[in-house]
Design a protein around this motif. Sequence first.
Motif, short mmCIF file in Angstrom:
data_model
loop_
_atom_site.label_atom_id
_atom_site.label_comp_id
_atom_site.label_asym_id
_atom_site.label_seq_id
_atom_site.Cartn_x
_atom_site.Cartn_y
_atom_site.Cartn_z
N GLN A 108 -33.97 13.06 -14.52
CA GLN A 108 -33.74 14.49 -14.74
C GLN A 108 -32.93 14.68 -16.03
O GLN A 108 -31.97 13.97 -16.28
CB GLN A 108 -32.95 15.05 -13.55
CG GLN A 108 -33.10 16.54 -13.35
CD GLN A 108 -32.52 16.96 -12.01
OE1 GLN A 108 -32.76 16.31 -11.00
NE2 GLN A 108 -31.74 18.02 -11.99
N GLY A 109 -33.36 15.63 -16.85
CA GLY A 109 -32.63 15.91 -18.09
C GLY A 109 -33.15 15.15 -19.29
O GLY A 109 -32.70 15.37 -20.42
N ALA A 189 -41.40 14.54 -10.42
CA ALA A 189 -40.00 14.90 -10.13
C ALA A 189 -39.05 13.93 -10.81
O ALA A 189 -39.40 12.77 -11.06
CB ALA A 189 -39.77 14.90 -8.62
N GLY A 190 -37.85 14.40 -11.08
CA GLY A 190 -36.82 13.54 -11.67
C GLY A 190 -35.62 13.45 -10.75
O GLY A 190 -35.51 14.17 -9.77
N ARG A 191 -34.74 12.54 -11.05
CA ARG A 191 -33.48 12.40 -10.31
C ARG A 191 -32.37 12.18 -11.33
O ARG A 191 -32.62 11.85 -12.48
CB ARG A 191 -33.52 11.18 -9.37
CG ARG A 191 -34.59 11.22 -8.31
CD ARG A 191 -34.22 12.10 -7.14
NE ARG A 191 -35.10 11.86 -6.01
CZ ARG A 191 -36.34 12.32 -5.89
NH1 ARG A 191 -36.86 13.05 -6.86
NH2 ARG A 191 -37.08 12.06 -4.83
N GLN A 192 -31.14 12.33 -10.88
CA GLN A 192 -30.00 12.06 -11.76
C GLN A 192 -29.90 10.57 -12.05
O GLN A 192 -29.50 10.16 -13.15
CB GLN A 192 -28.69 12.54 -11.12
CG GLN A 192 -28.59 14.05 -10.95
CD GLN A 192 -28.47 14.77 -12.28
OE1 GLN A 192 -28.03 14.18 -13.27
NE2 GLN A 192 -28.85 16.03 -12.33
N VAL A 193 -30.26 9.75 -11.07
CA VAL A 193 -30.23 8.29 -11.23
C VAL A 193 -31.50 7.71 -10.61
O VAL A 193 -32.17 8.37 -9.81
CB VAL A 193 -29.00 7.65 -10.56
CG1 VAL A 193 -27.71 8.07 -11.25
CG2 VAL A 193 -28.94 8.00 -9.07
N VAL A 194 -31.82 6.48 -11.00
CA VAL A 194 -32.98 5.80 -10.41
C VAL A 194 -32.65 5.44 -8.96
O VAL A 194 -31.61 4.86 -8.68
CB VAL A 194 -33.31 4.52 -11.20
CG1 VAL A 194 -34.44 3.75 -10.53
CG2 VAL A 194 -33.68 4.86 -12.64
#
Length: 456
Positions: A108-109, A189-194
Amino acid sequence: MFNSLSEKLGNIANKLRGSARVSEADLDATLREMRMALLEADVALPVVRHLMSEVRERALGAEVAKSLQPGQVIIKILNDALADLLGGQRRDLNLSKIPSVILLCGLQGAGKTTTAGKLARLLIGQGKKVALTSVDATRPAAREQLQVLAGQVDVPYIAGDGASAAAMAKSAVKQAGRDGHHVLILDTAGRQVVDDELMAEIREVAGAVGATERLLVLDAMTGQTALQIAEQFHSAVNMSGCILTKTDADVRGGAALSVAHSTGVPVRYVGTGEKIDAFELFDPQRMAGRILGQGDVVGLVEKIQAGVDEEQAQKAADRLKKGQFDLGDFAEQLGQMQNMGGMASMLKMMPGMKLPQDALDQIDDKPIKRMQAMVYSMTPKERKYPKLMNGSRKRRVAMGSGTSVPELNRMLKQFAQMQRMMKKMKGGKGRRMLAQMMGKFGGMGGGGMPPGMPRM
């Protein structure tokens, strides 16, 4: 990207050029400088060691010893080693299937959604029929953002049906096939961390649609962290390439070198700014040349071809030959330059044009935009016949363009000088006259450089 590394390696290359003799001690000193430059550019230490070993091994070979210009040969060796490190030959996307599915993934980001829009725009320019879809099942805002981008680049957005990301993806691919799209760009979709959940979802989506390209979107600003992220995604999904975003803000560029070498995943594209057209195909050979200050003639030609309207350019050339070049033509030519990324962008790609980064940073295209604003605030008749510009007309144009009457007077005077010279450009005198024209038609202050160029 690579601004800092390019400046330092370019300086090292300049020292080597023309060297009649390069001893082993000279080579060791040069390699030490290169090593420091690479480490300061945030290139991972194992990658630096590999590059230095390659250059040293090749440079101590018979090829350099027999050469009359060993310095030039070592530069060529460094160029080739850098290109290999960046992925070797340029690799185009595999778009043989209809529809071909390009799966974008990343944290994400990192800029996945914006990159989807930029990639769509680039492929449209290549004559592809493109559609966009998002399979972020948990964030409706992400899907809405992609829909807005789809509208901006004038491509359809396909909303897939289903409760899971894989189901949404399969539905979107079927719809893209029915609508006859060549390419479907799929934003995941994304995440802040893997995390394991993210990896499992992306694996499921990639398998469900048989993605022909799996591209990892990486934020260049994350430095060596980008390498860790790339290794985690690659081990889970077997990426076919990566896209580096925000490279305009990353002066070091170490991520590109580290990711390409350590994972074997080539950099395919780079995002070079916030605008939707700030997106470039990544060519390792040409990038290596740019890092070493050797320019990128092919890239410059491509930029000109993409940014210049050939029909307009031909009309302007015909009018120039007839001595009919007026302010309207002049404003169009300034616009063409802006379409090519501005003056600093073009200078970076010119061989031998080795300006320091702080000088390039000073190059300002605002004077060009102000000139355009002045011309476009005139009537068509005033553009054709500048002598009509009396005091009241000048005040009107200055007010309409947000400039001043003195600025307008300077621009009109400079254009009149340029127009007189263009009328004289016949036969063998043409090239000399063009050089004079570029000298006289300086910045708004009337120097000897094009508008916006720093005074050195």
